[in-house]
Design an enzyme around this catalytic site. Structure first.
Site, PDB file in Angstrom:
ATOM      1  N   TYR A  53       0.818  -1.214   0.000  1.00 15.16           N
ATOM      2  CA  TYR A  53       0.000   0.000   0.000  1.00 15.16           C
ATOM      3  C   TYR A  53       0.848   1.260   0.000  1.00 15.16           C
ATOM      4  CZ  TYR A  53      -3.930  -3.036   1.348  1.00 15.16           C
ATOM      5  OH  TYR A  53      -4.899  -4.002   1.390  1.00 15.16           O
ATOM      6  N   GLY A 243     -16.062   1.427  -4.016  1.00 11.86           N
ATOM      7  CA  GLY A 243     -16.834   2.671  -4.052  1.00 11.86           C
ATOM      8  C   GLY A 243     -18.047   2.648  -4.949  1.00 11.86           C
ATOM      9  N   GLY A 247     -22.678   4.740  -5.151  1.00  5.97           N
ATOM     10  CA  GLY A 247     -23.407   5.375  -6.240  1.00  5.97           C
ATOM     11  C   GLY A 247     -22.641   6.470  -6.947  1.00  5.97           C
TER      12      GLY A 247
END
Length: 350
Positions: A53, A243, A247
């Site tokens: 990461y 995500g 929406g």
């Protein structure tokens, strides 16, 4: 905040795990400090990171998430014993991480040494194998024809697992890790490690991290049943499907700074029409309940039998607060039936 046993370990972890993979690209040290303060206020004691990461992974930022967490830990040493920190050793495929080599005992030992230095701690509570050496039906490869298990050299795979387990056993004996776990694994991989652990008299894995959400339910119920019956904590990652389930990507939208605006190493394989159509249906259900679609998705994930702790991440404290409130919700049987109806219509979003 509720707490659950982490597999067969003596540890108890919050049912929310703070994910950190945005720290270093989408988030700064200041952002991370604010998120950690909010997490502690919410009584979260579980934090997940990885040497690879932040994401999307690249050579320039490799290891920065662990460095950011380590900087915080160095300033909050009095809290270290209250936290359960997980990190992961990267597998093969990234040229800038140990020349792209696969997992082995030597690579694990080297990676662990470097992670401990970046995290500025003497031990990691749960050290995980980020992904297997063999090709597996993860990361968009779960559709027929994407992988061929007949091409796996089983003997070589088992020998590699033995080598990894020897290094894990040594790290536990030296106090560098307390327990170990798996990530992005399959029932065969879990079973193989369990069999080898018994044969070699080495501690069994305590946890498994796999992708799991309303749009990606391939682990339920079969793999999750195995985890429950083998006393392995099941830890969903990406419960919002990177995500989508918020929406924010519907109708081709790409909000500035959002994850999908960055170059993706494996492409946007989750960007499928079915995923967006299902998300719109879930949005309608959520609106009828007076909650966001993200909260609906997280509350659903929380109530799946066998889920121990759900890994959530956010790029802002506002998002994190919204997500945390989802774990205060109890979805009604009527709402769950409506969710099930959408899932029947869209059994696989991507």
């Amino acid at each position: 905040m509720k707490f659950h046993p982490l597999g067969h370990s003596h540890l108890k972890v919050s049912e929310v795990c703070l994910g950190t993979m945005t720290w270093g690209i989408q988030n700064t040290q200041v952002d991370a400090d604010e998120q950690l303060a909010m997490a502690l206020e919410a009584e979260i004691n579980f934090i997940d990171t990885a040497e690879m990461y932040p994401t999307p992974p690249n050579e320039k930022t490799y290891g920065d998430t662990e460095r950011i967490l380590g900087h915080w830990l160095n300033r909050h040493q009095h809290l270290r014993g209250q936290l359960v920190i997980m990190s992961k050793v990267a597998g093969g495929g990234l040229s800038y991480i140990r020349n792209g080599s696969g997992l082995s005992g030597d690579s694990l030992t080297e990676a662990l040494h470097d992670s401990l230095a970046r995290l500025q701690t003497d031990y990691i509570d749960i050290y995980q194998l980020h992904w297997p050496n063999r090709a597996t039906p993860h990361f968009g490869k779960h559709w027929p024809g994407k992988t061929d298990p007949r091409k796996t050299d089983v003997a070589a795979e088992i020998e590699g697992m033995r080598d990894i387990l020897v290094a894990i056993d040594k790290a536990i004996a030296e106090g560098k890790i307390r327990h170990w776990g798996l990530s992005d694994e399959t029932p065969w991989g879990i079973s193989a490690y369990l069999k080898l652990c018994e044969e070699m008299d080495i501690e069994r894995p305590v946890s498994l991290q796999n992708e799991f959400s309303l749009l990606h339910t391939k682990d339920w119920p079969y793999l999750i049943e195995q985890c429950v019956l083998e006393n392995i904590a099941y830890l969903p990652w990406s419960p919002l499907a990177t995500g989508i389930l918020t929406g924010k990507y519907i109708d081709g939208e790409r909000p500035p700074g959002s994850r999908w605006t960055y170059i993706q190493r494996q492409g946007l394989f989750r960007d499928k029409q079915a995923a967006h159509e299902a998300t719109q249906r879930y949005q309608q259900l959520a609106q009828a309940q007076g909650i966001s679609s993200a909260q609906l998705a997280l509350a659903w994930c929380r109530q799946v039998p066998g889920v121990t702790s759900t890994i959530i991440g956010a790029t802002s404290c506002k998002q994190l607060l919204e997500n945390l409130k989802a774990f205060e919700l109890e979805l009604s049987s009527s709402t769950l039936k409506q969710i099930e109806a959408v899932m029947h219509h869209y059994p696989a979003g991507f």
